[in-house]
Design a protein around this motif. Sequence first.
Motif, PDB file in Angstrom:
ATOM      1  N   ILE A 156      -1.948  -5.118  37.510  1.00  0.00           N
ATOM      2  CA  ILE A 156      -1.267  -3.875  36.955  1.00  0.00           C
ATOM      3  C   ILE A 156       0.119  -4.462  36.605  1.00  0.00           C
ATOM      4  N   ASP A 157       0.465  -5.214  37.471  1.00  0.00           N
ATOM      5  CA  ASP A 157       1.891  -5.815  37.286  1.00  0.00           C
ATOM      6  C   ASP A 157       2.167  -6.579  35.966  1.00  0.00           C
ATOM      7  N   HIS A 158       0.863  -7.207  35.743  1.00  0.00           N
ATOM      8  CA  HIS A 158       0.878  -7.797  34.277  1.00  0.00           C
ATOM      9  C   HIS A 158       1.225  -6.964  33.024  1.00  0.00           C
ATOM     10  N   PHE A 159       0.488  -5.616  33.288  1.00  0.00           N
ATOM     11  CA  PHE A 159       0.936  -4.621  32.188  1.00  0.00           C
ATOM     12  C   PHE A 159       2.535  -4.354  32.094  1.00  0.00           C
ATOM     13  N   LEU A 160       3.041  -4.140  33.353  1.00  0.00           N
ATOM     14  CA  LEU A 160       4.482  -3.930  33.754  1.00  0.00           C
ATOM     15  C   LEU A 160       5.445  -4.694  33.372  1.00  0.00           C
ATOM     16  N   SER A 173     -12.401  -6.556  34.578  1.00  0.00           N
ATOM     17  CA  SER A 173     -12.274  -5.807  33.283  1.00  0.00           C
ATOM     18  C   SER A 173     -10.947  -5.602  32.991  1.00  0.00           C
ATOM     19  N   LEU A 174      -9.926  -4.953  33.834  1.00  0.00           N
ATOM     20  CA  LEU A 174      -8.824  -4.480  33.580  1.00  0.00           C
ATOM     21  C   LEU A 174      -7.979  -5.709  33.109  1.00  0.00           C
ATOM     22  N   SER A 175      -8.169  -6.802  33.838  1.00  0.00           N
ATOM     23  CA  SER A 175      -7.238  -7.956  33.801  1.00  0.00           C
ATOM     24  C   SER A 175      -7.420  -8.754  32.088  1.00  0.00           C
ATOM     25  N   GLN A 176      -8.571  -8.255  31.718  1.00  0.00           N
ATOM     26  CA  GLN A 176      -8.867  -8.928  30.216  1.00  0.00           C
ATOM     27  C   GLN A 176      -7.780  -8.117  29.150  1.00  0.00           C
ATOM     28  N   TYR A 177      -7.711  -6.870  29.434  1.00  0.00           N
ATOM     29  CA  TYR A 177      -6.695  -6.249  28.584  1.00  0.00           C
ATOM     30  C   TYR A 177      -5.190  -6.597  29.101  1.00  0.00           C
ATOM     31  N   ALA A 178      -4.785  -6.918  30.282  1.00  0.00           N
ATOM     32  CA  ALA A 178      -3.537  -7.134  30.733  1.00  0.00           C
ATOM     33  C   ALA A 178      -3.336  -8.713  30.137  1.00  0.00           C
ATOM     34  N   LYS A 179      -4.343  -9.780  29.847  1.00  0.00           N
ATOM     35  CA  LYS A 179      -3.976 -10.764  29.534  1.00  0.00           C
ATOM     36  C   LYS A 179      -3.846 -10.968  27.902  1.00  0.00           C
ATOM     37  N   GLY A 203      -2.178  -9.607  25.678  1.00  0.00           N
ATOM     38  CA  GLY A 203      -0.682  -9.533  25.132  1.00  0.00           C
ATOM     39  C   GLY A 203      -0.398  -8.275  24.251  1.00  0.00           C
ATOM     40  N   HIS A 204      -1.168  -7.250  24.173  1.00  0.00           N
ATOM     41  CA  HIS A 204      -0.948  -6.004  23.434  1.00  0.00           C
ATOM     42  C   HIS A 204      -0.292  -5.165  24.472  1.00  0.00           C
ATOM     43  N   GLN A 205       0.595  -3.900  23.866  1.00  0.00           N
ATOM     44  CA  GLN A 205       1.363  -3.246  24.556  1.00  0.00           C
ATOM     45  C   GLN A 205       0.349  -1.899  24.641  1.00  0.00           C
ATOM     46  N   PHE A 206       0.656  -1.188  25.537  1.00  0.00           N
ATOM     47  CA  PHE A 206      -0.137   0.201  25.910  1.00  0.00           C
ATOM     48  C   PHE A 206       0.822   1.253  26.277  1.00  0.00           C
ATOM     49  N   PRO A 207       1.738   1.664  25.437  1.00  0.00           N
ATOM     50  CA  PRO A 207       2.693   2.652  26.176  1.00  0.00           C
ATOM     51  C   PRO A 207       2.079   4.001  26.558  1.00  0.00           C
ATOM     52  N   GLU A 208       0.685   4.187  25.875  1.00  0.00           N
ATOM     53  CA  GLU A 208       0.380   5.563  26.194  1.00  0.00           C
ATOM     54  C   GLU A 208      -0.201   5.647  27.639  1.00  0.00           C
ATOM     55  N   ILE A 209      -0.251   4.610  28.277  1.00  0.00           N
ATOM     56  CA  ILE A 209      -0.881   4.405  29.800  1.00  0.00           C
ATOM     57  C   ILE A 209       0.361   4.447  30.767  1.00  0.00           C
ATOM     58  N   PHE A 222       1.104   3.056  33.637  1.00  0.00           N
ATOM     59  CA  PHE A 222       0.777   2.224  34.604  1.00  0.00           C
ATOM     60  C   PHE A 222       1.567   2.154  35.755  1.00  0.00           C
ATOM     61  N   GLU A 223       2.790   2.513  35.887  1.00  0.00           N
ATOM     62  CA  GLU A 223       3.629   2.860  37.051  1.00  0.00           C
ATOM     63  C   GLU A 223       3.155   3.509  38.102  1.00  0.00           C
ATOM     64  N   LYS A 224       2.652   4.773  37.531  1.00  0.00           N
ATOM     65  CA  LYS A 224       2.081   5.750  38.314  1.00  0.00           C
ATOM     66  C   LYS A 224       0.727   5.706  38.864  1.00  0.00           C
ATOM     67  N   TRP A 225      -0.266   4.791  37.880  1.00  0.00           N
ATOM     68  CA  TRP A 225      -1.228   4.474  38.263  1.00  0.00           C
ATOM     69  C   TRP A 225      -1.428   3.300  39.355  1.00  0.00           C
TER      70      TRP A 225
END
Length: 752
Positions: free
Chosen positions: A568-572, A632-638, A640-646, A648-651
């Motif tokens: 999750i830190d990968h997204f942040l 599975s989540l890690s595949q999205y984290a790696k 390189g895309h941005q997902f501002p709609e989620i 992540f901090e609260k999740w």
Amino acid sequence: MNYSSELKKFLTSQYIYSGARIALAIVIPSIILAQFGLLKEFFLFPLGTSFVGLTDQPGPFIRRRNTLVLSVITFSLIALIASLVKVFPVAVYLEIIVFGFFFSMIGVYGSRLATFGSLSLVVLSIFIDGHLTGDDIVKSTVIFFLGCVWFFVVFMVVSTLQPYKLAGQVVGENYLELADYLRIKAKYYTKNPDFDTLLNQLISQQIKIKNHQEDTREIVFKTRKIVNESTTQSRILMLMFLNSIDLYDKLLTTENDYKKMHEMFGRTTLLEKIHNYLLTMADEITNLGIALQSGSTFKQITNFDTELKNIYDDFFDFRSHNFSPQAMEDFMMMRLILMRITEITDEVNTIMKVNSQDIKLAKSLSSGLDYSKFLPKEEKLNYKIFISNFSLSSRHFRHAIRVTVALLIGYMVSRFEILGIGHSYWILITIIAILKPAYATTKHRNLLRLYGTLIGAIIAYAVLYYINEPAILLVIMLSSMIMCFSLLKSNYFWAVLFMTIYIFMSFNFLRPGNVNLIFKDRLLDTLIAGAVTFLVAYFILPVWEHTQNIDLMKKSSRSNLDYFRFVIDHFLVKDIKDEEFRLRRKNAIIDLANLSDNFQRMISDPKNQQRKLETVHQFVTTTHLITAYTASLSQYAKSGHQFPEIDFEKWKIKISAEMLRTSSLLYKKDLDEQIRSESHIKPEDHVADLLEKRRAELETQALSDEKTFTISHLTEIKNIKELLELIYDVAKDQRKIIEEYLIYQSSTTAKQ
């Protein structure tokens, strides 16, 4: 089952290679000695060779070499001491106590020395009554010593001529296990799959993969020739292993809502095509593994891109006739499944290119990883570690006491004249072979030993009764010996069966005409040893698997939390080191496999020791799901895309808090009220609004006929949110499972 592939897997494996090496090292000198009529006089020579050969466990060259040197010296000293004190009964019993305890306790330093310790006790058993040494103890010991040295010479020569052989075999074995894992995954796409059975099969296969990866890490990362040499072969073997771990990660990410998938697409041919495609890919991976094991050139038969395009065409055709705004999310789910299969295909294609020995790819191998961090933990040879285990809380200490007691009982029983045994070595050897730290393993090996001995003895008796030609008997003995040493690790029943056959043959060559006596003694000794082992394992300081549950639950809970937080830190942050990611992934997978392995052993414990078996199984299942969903989540984290709609901090706060609640229960710590409240916060995502907007758009416009392998941003954020929801729901279920388990444990303790 493809019997041709299964046969190739076995014939090219490290097991048959090692077995053949040991057998030939024994048989070739034996034939030479027999030609000069010296085999009976020098029988201890091949015996020493066999004992030292069995200590040669897979691993780095230096460790294997050092263990063999230690074995040569130690085995010779034990043979000499046992031969000298054989006429002093009190000294013999003291010898059993000291050696039995010490050589069982050295298992604290890892499996390699545990094997060395067990074989040291086998040597003691062989020489304890002096029937092999005769009157000339010095001469017999020297012959035995030379036989030990002979295998060391064989090992050094073979290792020099084929430095990469073992590394290639263990890396190939990793791919064979991954292929089997993919075959289980493929079954999810058949009609009416049994989801519970398949999940149990996946968890069992994960244990095998974890064990192979641990062995391979040590061999590949700690072998200087593989890590430091700049040759193309060494780099490719390293890269092939690293890619096998990445492929396993991709396979873990294919966890889906299969029930929902079958409801929507179960009547189509799409799922059948996916099933066949995954089986075809598994067959190619199997052939690759066989090629790596044998050192031969691999030729890919299937064009994955063409086959995958056919599946996509089938999907788009079905979508064009059946799509509706109401079914939008079902088709999104199938697009994600196809995308995951595409990612697996891309990974396999990369592996195939690397294996083709593309020099550019080989030279691109990153050396930035700190390999020492990925090695399995092994205790250093420090006497403090040995002393610190002198406690009833130590599994090794309890096991050492059980082994010592069992050997004493076995030896005393063998001295009863009424039984007419006249020797003790086979009872003691059987006790050492069967008695393991875990009761479940001991029970299982006890039965396999009994069945293998009985069937092997019957076969050997029939062979010796009907066949008198020495050349044929020699071929049977050599074949049985190779099969025994080859199967000793992978299939204990067959190993014992072939062991019994070649022992019958060996004694027949030394003392022809004694087959009836050998048959009676072998079965009687095995029955006595089995009975002694069972009683000791059950009544003398047993270690039941349920006592390990809490510790293993703590480890898996902690490693899953670390793995999730890192992903999750990968997204942040987006500035995450690949080495750190690999470490956390490794820890989560290893701890999951250890927990699963313990549960499977627990099933073999007595019924009254299977404490809350179903609850433990539920915890294992939820741990598997959390690990798979996080992967599975890690595949999205790696990506390189941005997902501002989620949000992540609260999740991160919400899911971490739920996992921490589980950890606090396991560690029996008071829960911070803030953490409890954090597990109920609501992330501010915008996925639902976007889905409704897209659904409304589809109500007023026609579906595009465009066929593309890429998936939309909306599909990605929908799946990310679903994964986060799944991780939270499973984490919450896991916390409830632990609450139930601890309530039961507290009530049981109170009754006691």
